[in-house]
Enzyme design. Structure first.
Site: not given
Length: 725
Positions: A9, A105, A310
């Protein structure tokens, strides 16, 4: 030999994956190795096309052209990042590439970023999915050992597309209808409008609140503790002054006889691990960070430093597969000030209950915790340290034993009235040791005092009796932290008829997602629908009027609850994407009709007395990126005139940036400190300063000369003689 393209990403994640996969040959926007080619997006590289791409007439905003309902929405490459899209497209279409790994992601939006690129590049190659919660080398290696089939995530992609297209059909049509109908720059959306409505509802509560005076009675003993009056319903205050005074008079000079002394052993467990919203709330409350700022800092700690997992998670639990890695994570974060705490945890068996580990409470990602990568605290800046500290302490706290204490509650009788006192004696600090005994949790009571050893039947005389009083307070205005929390759980702001959707909105995580809430708040500020005074958020006149103009559906969190319920069903393969989009088109038609036939009016609160030179209507004062300007209130006229331009010139007195006002010869610099200076005078002053300024070359010449002149001949001679001996 065939190769696999790995699509990340962001460049930082791409570089990490490339290093782990031994892709060392660097190209323009990609890395290549013997098996893999790693390339990346820059967030979204592809988006939905603007309305004018479907029909030229949409270039002009007109009510008669609404609603805009193209049969199929087109994808376009975002111009700003078009170069990187072409790089990715080239790699995907290479003849020696036979497979794609999506490494964006792990979530709905990440799926959309990658799939839109693949669709726009017109690539039909097998797809696999890397689904990981941290970007440490170990997590990447483990992730590549267990890649998932791309087909497994196709329904998630359908849900992402459905959400995006629904926002296009409803959001763009509602915004154009509002703007053209009321001739003002207005926008509406299924998340931002209900969020604004919650702020308005809180303002209304505060405005309508009528403070009431309340009273209580206290009796201070000669043993250093105080007894408080309580009625039969356990209330310790009354709104009747007369009643309080009667109680006071009836107990004067009378002793207190202890009727009950209850002692109970109690324990409290550490607060749950952080999800993003809870972390944003605490960071706002403790450090004053905005939601967007906290997310940005978390992103750096995740991507750049690789010390936290994350960030965009809505879970406060861990999954069972994380449990075996706990000790490694404790070791990785157990440095410097955390070393002592971490060592204590390492020396005992770790047993975690359902409040910490629960697979059913983890969807895409588990709670935010440290990674297995050892932290170098010196590499973190002050703000990153603060966020890291919050997460690590919460992580260590859940691994500590409970906080244990003895709770004592005394009930006494004075002149036929009940009085109570409570106290606490700590037996084990437990997890509170992590917070240096400073953590205040919900079980900490303000009325807890130090109590002597008291038994039932004890009597206390010589009491000091007093009447206490206070006023009820209105609810507090939202701060950014508790607005984020209200967006996560907006049930109390839903209409009674919509309460059946309460469970749904709780299950779907409230208004917006953990990833978008901070941006929604930022957008409401930038659109001048709300403003900040100190740490509190207030609705503006423009925001209040917008809520009166939009259809009722768009003001309620219920609409989002219904959408999210249906999007969840699409992601699970239980609902058709096409049917949902058809429903959204119908709703967009309904919204446009409601706005079109509205009798409401919009009053500009930034109207000036200056007439437009083109059409004669009064002009509005607006704050643009480059300064303040006047714009005609009639959008079709479009006349603009600069009032004050922001410049990089600095005030000679306070060194703040100066504003440039006026036109032609009369242009003048002004400063908020009161300094005023004509442009011509400013230019002359700068010219003189430049002439009198010494160049770097001259400074170096002078310093060299000084060094040469600063010698001691006698010392030099003596040293040379010493050297020659």
């Amino acid at each position: 030999m065939s190769k696999t393209v790995v699509l990340a990403e962001k460049p930082s994640v791409g570089r990490d994956i490339a290093r782990v996969l031994n892709c060392h040959k660097q190209g323009n926007g990609f890395f290549e190795g013997s098996q893999y080619i790693v390339t990346w997006a820059l967030g979204h590289l592809v988006t939905l096309a603007d309305p004018e791409l479907y029909d030229e007439k949409y270039k002009t905003w007109r009510m008669e052209d609404l609603p805009m309902l193209p049969d199929r929405l087109k994808l376009v490459v975002i111009k700003k990042t078009g170069k990187q899209f072409n790089t990715v497209k080239t790699q995907l279409n290479r003849n020696d590439v036979n497979q794609i790994v999506i490494a964006t992601d792990a979530g709905r939006e990440g799926e959309l970023v990658a799939r839109w690129i693949i669709e726009k590049a017109r690539v039909k190659k097998p797809v696999k999915r890397l689904w990981i919660s941290s970007v440490t080398d170990k997590a990447i290696k483990d992730g590549f050992k267990q890649l998932k089939p791309g087909k497994q995530y196709e329904h998630l992609y359908d849900a992402a597309v459905a959400r995006s297209e629904a926002d296009w059909y409803v959001g763009l049509n509602a915004t154009r209808a509002l703007t053209t109908k009321f001739n003002a720059q207005l926008s509406s959306g299924r998340v931002q409008t209900p969020t604004l409505a919650m702020i308005a509802a809180r303002e209304k509560e505060i405005k309508e609140f009528k403070p009431q005076e309340y009273y209580g009675v206290q009796a201070k003993t000669n043993k250093g503790f105080t007894l408080t009056w309580q009625d039969e319903k356990h209330n310790n205050r009354t709104f009747s002054k007369q009643k309080a005074e009667q109680i006071l008079n009836s107990i004067k000079g009378k002793p207190a006889k202890v009727t009950k002394a209850d002692k109970k052993q109690k324990k409290t467990f550490a607060p749950q691990l952080y999800d993003l919203t809870e972390l944003q709330r605490d960071a706002n409350q403790i450090f004053g960070f905005s939601g967007k700022q906290t997310l940005s800092l978390m992103q750096k700690l995740y991507e750049q430093h690789k010390v936290l997992t994350y960030p965009r998670t809505d879970s406060r639990y861990l999954s069972t597969d994380i449990v075996p890695t706990i000790k490694d994570r404790v070791k990785a974060c157990g440095v410097d000030e955390y070393a002592k705490l971490a060592n204590k945890i390492s020396q005992r068996d770790i047993k975690l209950g359902k409040s910490v580990v629960d697979n059913n409470k983890v969807s895409d990602h588990h709670a935010i915790i440290p990674t297995e990568q050892t932290v170098l605290l010196a590499e973190l800046n002050d703000k990153e340290r603060k966020i890291y500290d919050l997460v690590v302490k919460r992580f260590l706290a859940v691994l500590y034993p409970p906080h244990e204490y003895e709770q004592t509650k005394i009930t006494a009788e004075i002149g036929g009235h009940i009085f109570t006192a409570s106290g606490k004696r700590i037996s084990k600090q437990g997890w509170k040791e992590v917070y240096d005994h400073r953590y205040q949790d919900e079980n900490d009571q303000d009325e807890d005092q130090k109590l002597p050893n008291i038994e039932a039947g004890d009597t206390f005389t010589e009491l000091k009796i007093s009447l206490t009083n206070g006023k009820t307070k209105p609810p507090e205005r939202f701060t950014e932290g508790n607005l984020l929390q209200a967006m996560e759980n907006p049930v109390r702001y839903m209409a009674k008829d919509d309460k059946h959707l309460a469970k749904t909105i709780n299950q779907t995580g409230g208004l917006g997602t953990v990833a978008t809430r901070a941006d929604i708040i930022e957008k409401l500020f930038n659109s001048f629908y709300m403003e900040k005074k100190g740490k509190h958020i207030l609705i503006t006149s423009k925001g209040r009027q917008l809520l009166d103009l939009v259809p009722e559906d768009l003001r309620s969190p219920a609409l989002t609850a219904e959408w999210e319920q249906k999007l969840g069903e699409i992601a699970d393969g239980k609902r058709s994407k096409a049917a949902f989009i058809q429903e959204m088109k119908g709703y967009a038609k309904q919204v446009v009709q409601e706005i079109k036939h509205s009798d409401a009016t919009f009053k500009h609160d930034n109207m000036t007395g200056t007439k437009c030179p083109e059409c004669g209507k009064l002009m509005l004062e607006v704050n643009g990126k480059k300064g303040r300007m006047l714009v005609c209130q009639d959008r079709s006229c479009g006349s603009k005139k600069n009032i004050a331009k922001k410049t990089n010139a600095r005030c000679p007195n306070c060194h703040k940036r100066l504003e440039l006002r006026g036109e032609g010869e009369g242009q003048m610099f002004t400063c908020s400190c009161g300094h005023r200076e004509k442009l011509s005078t400013f230019n002359e002053r700068k010219k003189k300063e430049k002439q009198s300024k010494v160049s770097k070359k001259d400074v170096n010449k002078y310093m060299k000369k000084q060094n040469e002149e600063f010698t001691n001949p006698a010392l030099a001679e003596a040293l040379s003689k010493l050297k020659n001996k």
